[in-house]
Design a protein around this motif. Structure first.
Motif, PDB file in Angstrom:
ATOM      1  N   THR A 144       0.831  -1.204   0.000  1.00  0.00           N
ATOM      2  CA  THR A 144       0.000   0.000   0.000  1.00  0.00           C
ATOM      3  C   THR A 144       0.863   1.250   0.000  1.00  0.00           C
ATOM      4  OG1 THR A 144      -1.696  -1.177   1.254  1.00  0.00           O
ATOM      5  CG2 THR A 144      -1.847   1.223   1.187  1.00  0.00           C
ATOM      6  N   VAL A 145       0.650   2.121  -0.999  1.00  0.00           N
ATOM      7  CA  VAL A 145       1.403   3.372  -1.105  1.00  0.00           C
ATOM      8  C   VAL A 145       0.694   4.434  -0.277  1.00  0.00           C
ATOM      9  CG1 VAL A 145       2.261   5.152  -2.657  1.00  0.00           C
ATOM     10  CG2 VAL A 145       2.236   2.761  -3.401  1.00  0.00           C
ATOM     11  N   LEU A 146       1.364   4.927   0.750  1.00  0.00           N
ATOM     12  CA  LEU A 146       0.789   5.933   1.634  1.00  0.00           C
ATOM     13  C   LEU A 146       1.068   7.353   1.154  1.00  0.00           C
ATOM     14  CD1 LEU A 146       1.888   4.310   5.016  1.00  0.00           C
ATOM     15  CD2 LEU A 146      -0.283   4.017   3.813  1.00  0.00           C
ATOM     16  N   LEU A 147       2.183   7.517   0.462  1.00  0.00           N
ATOM     17  CA  LEU A 147       2.586   8.848   0.018  1.00  0.00           C
ATOM     18  C   LEU A 147       3.545   8.691  -1.147  1.00  0.00           C
ATOM     19  CD1 LEU A 147       2.561  11.935   0.545  1.00  0.00           C
ATOM     20  CD2 LEU A 147       4.483  11.593   2.097  1.00  0.00           C
ATOM     21  N   ASP A 148       3.407   9.555  -2.140  1.00  0.00           N
ATOM     22  CA  ASP A 148       4.267   9.515  -3.321  1.00  0.00           C
ATOM     23  C   ASP A 148       4.766  10.929  -3.595  1.00  0.00           C
ATOM     24  OD1 ASP A 148       5.646   8.698  -5.517  1.00  0.00           O
ATOM     25  OD2 ASP A 148       3.900   8.127  -6.718  1.00  0.00           O
ATOM     26  N   LEU A 149       6.066  11.152  -3.439  1.00  0.00           N
ATOM     27  CA  LEU A 149       6.664  12.481  -3.618  1.00  0.00           C
ATOM     28  C   LEU A 149       7.342  12.534  -4.980  1.00  0.00           C
ATOM     29  CD1 LEU A 149       8.171  12.724  -0.034  1.00  0.00           C
ATOM     30  CD2 LEU A 149       6.145  13.902  -0.861  1.00  0.00           C
ATOM     31  N   THR A 150       6.728  13.234  -5.915  1.00  0.00           N
ATOM     32  CA  THR A 150       7.193  13.219  -7.295  1.00  0.00           C
ATOM     33  C   THR A 150       7.726  14.562  -7.784  1.00  0.00           C
ATOM     34  OG1 THR A 150       4.939  13.668  -8.088  1.00  0.00           O
ATOM     35  CG2 THR A 150       5.600  11.366  -7.892  1.00  0.00           C
ATOM     36  N   GLU A 151       7.662  15.598  -6.963  1.00  0.00           N
ATOM     37  CA  GLU A 151       8.100  16.924  -7.400  1.00  0.00           C
ATOM     38  C   GLU A 151       9.065  17.509  -6.384  1.00  0.00           C
ATOM     39  OE1 GLU A 151       4.750  19.402  -8.020  1.00  0.00           O
ATOM     40  OE2 GLU A 151       3.831  18.126  -9.549  1.00  0.00           O
ATOM     41  N   ALA A 152      10.110  18.146  -6.877  1.00  0.00           N
ATOM     42  CA  ALA A 152      11.073  18.791  -5.988  1.00  0.00           C
ATOM     43  C   ALA A 152      10.397  19.910  -5.215  1.00  0.00           C
ATOM     44  CB  ALA A 152      12.256  19.340  -6.795  1.00  0.00           C
ATOM     45  N   GLY A 153      10.647  19.968  -3.913  1.00  0.00           N
ATOM     46  CA  GLY A 153      10.039  20.982  -3.070  1.00  0.00           C
ATOM     47  C   GLY A 153       8.706  20.575  -2.479  1.00  0.00           C
ATOM     48  N   GLN A 154       8.190  19.420  -2.860  1.00  0.00           N
ATOM     49  CA  GLN A 154       6.903  18.957  -2.324  1.00  0.00           C
ATOM     50  C   GLN A 154       7.051  18.624  -0.845  1.00  0.00           C
ATOM     51  OE1 GLN A 154       5.350  15.650  -4.518  1.00  0.00           O
ATOM     52  NE2 GLN A 154       3.491  15.467  -3.297  1.00  0.00           N
ATOM     53  N   ARG A 155       6.175  19.192  -0.024  1.00  0.00           N
ATOM     54  CA  ARG A 155       6.179  18.967   1.430  1.00  0.00           C
ATOM     55  C   ARG A 155       4.812  18.463   1.846  1.00  0.00           C
ATOM     56  NH1 ARG A 155       9.965  22.108   4.799  1.00  0.00           N
ATOM     57  NH2 ARG A 155       8.295  22.216   6.334  1.00  0.00           N
ATOM     58  N   VAL A 156       4.806  17.380   2.601  1.00  0.00           N
ATOM     59  CA  VAL A 156       3.552  16.787   3.054  1.00  0.00           C
ATOM     60  C   VAL A 156       3.665  16.479   4.542  1.00  0.00           C
ATOM     61  CG1 VAL A 156       1.960  14.849   2.825  1.00  0.00           C
ATOM     62  CG2 VAL A 156       3.099  15.777   0.792  1.00  0.00           C
ATOM     63  N   THR A 157       2.677  16.965   5.314  1.00  0.00           N
ATOM     64  CA  THR A 157       2.598  16.610   6.732  1.00  0.00           C
ATOM     65  C   THR A 157       2.007  15.215   6.839  1.00  0.00           C
ATOM     66  OG1 THR A 157       2.309  18.931   7.378  1.00  0.00           O
ATOM     67  CG2 THR A 157       1.670  17.248   8.977  1.00  0.00           C
ATOM     68  N   PHE A 158       2.842  14.267   7.229  1.00  0.00           N
ATOM     69  CA  PHE A 158       2.423  12.866   7.224  1.00  0.00           C
ATOM     70  C   PHE A 158       1.803  12.455   8.556  1.00  0.00           C
ATOM     71  CE2 PHE A 158       3.292   8.244   7.363  1.00  0.00           C
ATOM     72  CZ  PHE A 158       2.587   7.878   6.224  1.00  0.00           C
ATOM     73  N   LEU A 159       2.426  12.827   9.664  1.00  0.00           N
ATOM     74  CA  LEU A 159       1.878  12.554  10.990  1.00  0.00           C
ATOM     75  C   LEU A 159       1.760  13.868  11.745  1.00  0.00           C
ATOM     76  CD1 LEU A 159       3.831   9.363  12.184  1.00  0.00           C
ATOM     77  CD2 LEU A 159       1.614   9.487  11.041  1.00  0.00           C
TER      78      LEU A 159
END
Length: 351
Positions: free
Chosen positions: A104-119
């Motif tokens: 199961t893919v929880l997060l996919d970072l495909t662009e430079a500079g992409q920031r995601v709050t995961f927890l």
């Protein structure tokens, strides 16, 4: 730098700070009342994709990531400070995979500079000042801070490239990528000289694209034969694949069928990607033999075959021209506002 494309890590967001139980004690103030402040929020776990990284080797030596907890509240209605967010920097193309099923893919970072709050960090607890009411003038209750979230996840890197290079061992892939890029891939006269993916930037006819070379495949790679199909994930995002076939191999048509079968067995859309068939090392045989093998490859299912030589560069322009047809149209060709067309009679004026 060592190449690592999978790593298991433990992440935990910060716990919220507890609220305070405090009463105002001041001279000449007879009924000070409650003044306990709230606790601060715990720090978040944030993933950021950064350019310039192409390996997960840093996560071999650091596998536990814990955000700071929030500061507890205090008297005089002072709230605790929030815990600082923990930013985990990963290469572009990194996926977060669930540790439960490893799929199961929880997060996919495909662009430079992409920031995601995961927890997200836990909320801070309430101090006793927030419990004061007209009927409860001296509350002593408070809240502890909420617990943060924690989990094990797998990081899996899938390199971002426009074009993927596949083939059997000794097909000449390393020589090919060294010829058209500045990559210094290892070249040898034995199988599996390439043990990890290689990336190179190709410049052709004022266009640039990224080429990825992966270790050679053999029959049964989907079941783990040879190096297996582990590195096929790095070409899943490619727009087109170049299948390099050694003309000096035992049977080029059989080599074509083996790779096609392994791509189909791997799945994930690789067998549906457009493929350019390149017959390599044509400089080592005569023209009649080249024509014969091209005919055999077409009979085996190849729509078009590009005879090339990775060592001398013969036939490379035609192959790269075909690659460009599968890439997005070049941008930046529009005329800037106010720029005069060639041949315009009227000179440009700002008025």
């Amino acid at each position: 730098m060592h190449f690592l494309d999978q790593a298991k890590i433990f992440i935990r967001s910060g716990q919220g700070g507890p609220g305070a139980v405090s009463f105002r004690r001041e001279k000449y103030v007879e009924y000070g009342g409650p003044d306990g402040g709230n606790g601060g929020k715990g720090g978040d776990i944030i993933f950021e994709a950064v350019a310039g990284l192409n390996t997960l080797i840093d996560f071999r030596y650091a596998q536990h990531f814990k955000a700071p907890r929030g500061v507890h509240g205090s008297g005089k209605n002072r709230n605790g400070a929030a815990g600082k967010d923990l930013v985990i920097k990963v290469p572009v193309g990194t996926q977060l995979i669930s540790d439960d099923d490893r799929e199961t893919v929880l997060l996919d970072l495909t662009e430079a500079g992409q920031r995601v709050t995961f927890l997200e960090g836990g909320m801070g607890g309430r101090g006793n000042a927030s419990y004061k009411t007209s009927t409860n003038r001296a509350p002593r209750q408070h809240q502890p801070g909420e617990m943060g979230e924690e989990m094990y996840v797998w990081l899996r890197l899938k390199l971002l490239a426009d074009v993927g290079l596949v083939g059997m061992p000794n097909a000449g892939k390393s020589t090919f990528i060294n010829k058209i890029t500045n990559t210094k891939a290892k070249v040898g006269d034995y199988a599996f000289t390439t043990l990890k993916p290689q990336l190179g930037v190709v410049r052709h006819k004022d266009r640039e694209f990224v080429l990825a070379d992966i270790p050679g495949l053999i029959a049964g790679a989907a079941e783990g034969a040879g190096i297996g199909d582990r590195f096929l994930g790095h070409i899943e995002r490619c727009r087109v694949l170049i299948h390099l076939i050694d003309i000096n191999g035992t049977d080029p048509a059989e080599a074509l069928e083996i790779i096609e079968e392994e791509l189909e067995a791997y799945g994930n859309g690789l067998d549906e990607k457009p493929r350019l068939i390149a017959l390599n090392k044509v400089d080592t045989v005569d023209a009649e033999l080249v024509k014969m093998f091209i005919k055999e490859l077409k009979a085996a299912g190849a729509k078009k075959v590009y005879p090339i030589s990775g060592a001398t560069g013969k036939g490379m322009d035609a192959l790269l021209d075909a690659v460009i047809e599968y890439l997005p149209a070049a941008t930046g060709t529009e005329r800037p506002a106010g720029e005069q067309e060639e041949g315009d009679d009227k000179p440009w004026s700002p008025v």
